[in-house]
Design an enzyme around this catalytic site. Structure first.
Site, PDB file in Angstrom:
ATOM      1  N   LEU A  29       0.867  -1.179   0.000  1.00 46.75           N
ATOM      2  CA  LEU A  29       0.000   0.000   0.000  1.00 46.75           C
ATOM      3  C   LEU A  29       0.900   1.224   0.000  1.00 46.75           C
ATOM      4  O   LEU A  29       1.949   1.230   0.655  1.00 46.75           O
ATOM      5  CB  LEU A  29      -0.894   0.004   1.243  1.00 46.75           C
ATOM      6  N   ASP A  30       0.495   2.297  -0.695  1.00 42.96           N
ATOM      7  CA  ASP A  30       1.355   3.473  -0.742  1.00 42.96           C
ATOM      8  C   ASP A  30       1.288   4.240   0.571  1.00 42.96           C
ATOM      9  O   ASP A  30       0.486   3.942   1.454  1.00 42.96           O
ATOM     10  CB  ASP A  30       0.996   4.363  -1.950  1.00 42.96           C
ATOM     11  N   LEU A  31       2.122   5.245   0.679  1.00 43.21           N
ATOM     12  CA  LEU A  31       2.281   6.006   1.931  1.00 43.21           C
ATOM     13  C   LEU A  31       0.966   6.546   2.456  1.00 43.21           C
ATOM     14  O   LEU A  31       0.698   6.520   3.663  1.00 43.21           O
ATOM     15  CB  LEU A  31       3.263   7.170   1.681  1.00 43.21           C
TER      16      LEU A  31
ATOM     17  N   SER B 194      -2.105   5.488   1.830  1.00 47.87           N
ATOM     18  CA  SER B 194      -3.182   4.513   1.956  1.00 47.87           C
ATOM     19  C   SER B 194      -3.041   3.735   3.259  1.00 47.87           C
ATOM     20  O   SER B 194      -1.980   3.711   3.882  1.00 47.87           O
ATOM     21  CB  SER B 194      -3.176   3.543   0.766  1.00 47.87           C
TER      22      SER B 194
END
Length: 243
Positions: A105-107, A109
């Site tokens: 998951l990105d930063l 999210s």
């Protein structure tokens, strides 16, 4: 175990997924009996050969661990960040065995991250052919109309070479200036959900992954993690085999 291809052995020992183990081999990070191996498809004898990755011996009797983490916003899915930002491994400090995640998951999210040292299982979860369903709750600015929903459902081009697969989505709640959408996809391109909504001009305000296959966030507060029980592991492996 006997004879086995090197990348498969490394994955089974929890070094990483099969694909990432292949990358380690190509990069010259793997030694068999102190000889660097870069040829994919190399076969080893697991009963006789000594395997090293980054000059560290690969031990053959490591217990398998399966963890569900509720990742908070502001944490990276990476082992090390050169800018010193928090990572999910800061939340897992009490676990002394190296774990790899199945789908980042990105930063910005949050939500469900599955981690394990079982590389074979990671390979099954992340392999495109498996098409494992992931469910997200997306808070977006504005309100998509029926045509927007139809376009997203049928698939949108998020790059000049990639169009998303058909997906499922529905609006769960409408607020004054935003709404909550539940979307289910069976692929995982980088920042895919954000790029899908951006294609139609919608800004994602909050993004939470709630489900990976039959695993979900139930009972986990933000920042918390838990180990999967024996029966849960059996059930999940059966689910993956049947997919």
């Amino acid at each position: 175990m006997g004879k086995m291809r090197l990348h498969k052995f490394l994955a089974q020992m929890g070094i990483n997924s099969r694909r990432n183990c292949e990358k380690l081999i190509v990069k010259g990070k793997v030694k068999v009996n102190n000889v660097i191996i870069t040829q994919l498809g190399t076969e080893i004898d697991t009963n006789k050969d000594k395997i090293k990755v980054n000059n560290k011996i690969v031990h053959k009797k490591v217990p398998r661990i399966y963890v569900l983490l509720n990742k908070p916003r502001g944490f990276l899915c990476t082992y090390h960040d050169p800018f010193g930002r928090p990572t999910i491994y800061d939340l897992l400090k009490k676990i002394k065995i190296k774990l790899n995640y199945a789908g980042r998951l990105d930063l910005d999210s949050e939500g469900l991250v599955f981690l394990t040292n079982d590389g074979e299982l990671i390979n099954q979860i992340t392999h495109p052919k498996k098409k494992i369903k992931k469910v997200y709750l997306v808070k977006i600015k504005g309100f998509p109309n029926d045509n927007d929903l139809r376009v997203l459902t049928n698939g949108v081009p998020i790059s000049h070479i990639f169009t998303t697969n058909p997906c499922q989505l529905k609006i769960l709640k409408k607020n004054k200036n935003n709404c909550i959408v539940e979307i289910s996809i069976n692929e995982g391109k980088k920042r895919q959900i954000r790029r899908m909504f951006s294609y139609l001009g919608f800004q994602v305000l909050k993004l939470t992954r709630t489900q990976i296959g039959i695993l979900n966030l139930k009972g986990l507060k933000s920042g918390q993690y838990r180990f999967l029980g024996k029966q849960e592991i059996i059930n999940y492996k059966q689910f993956l085999e049947n997919n």
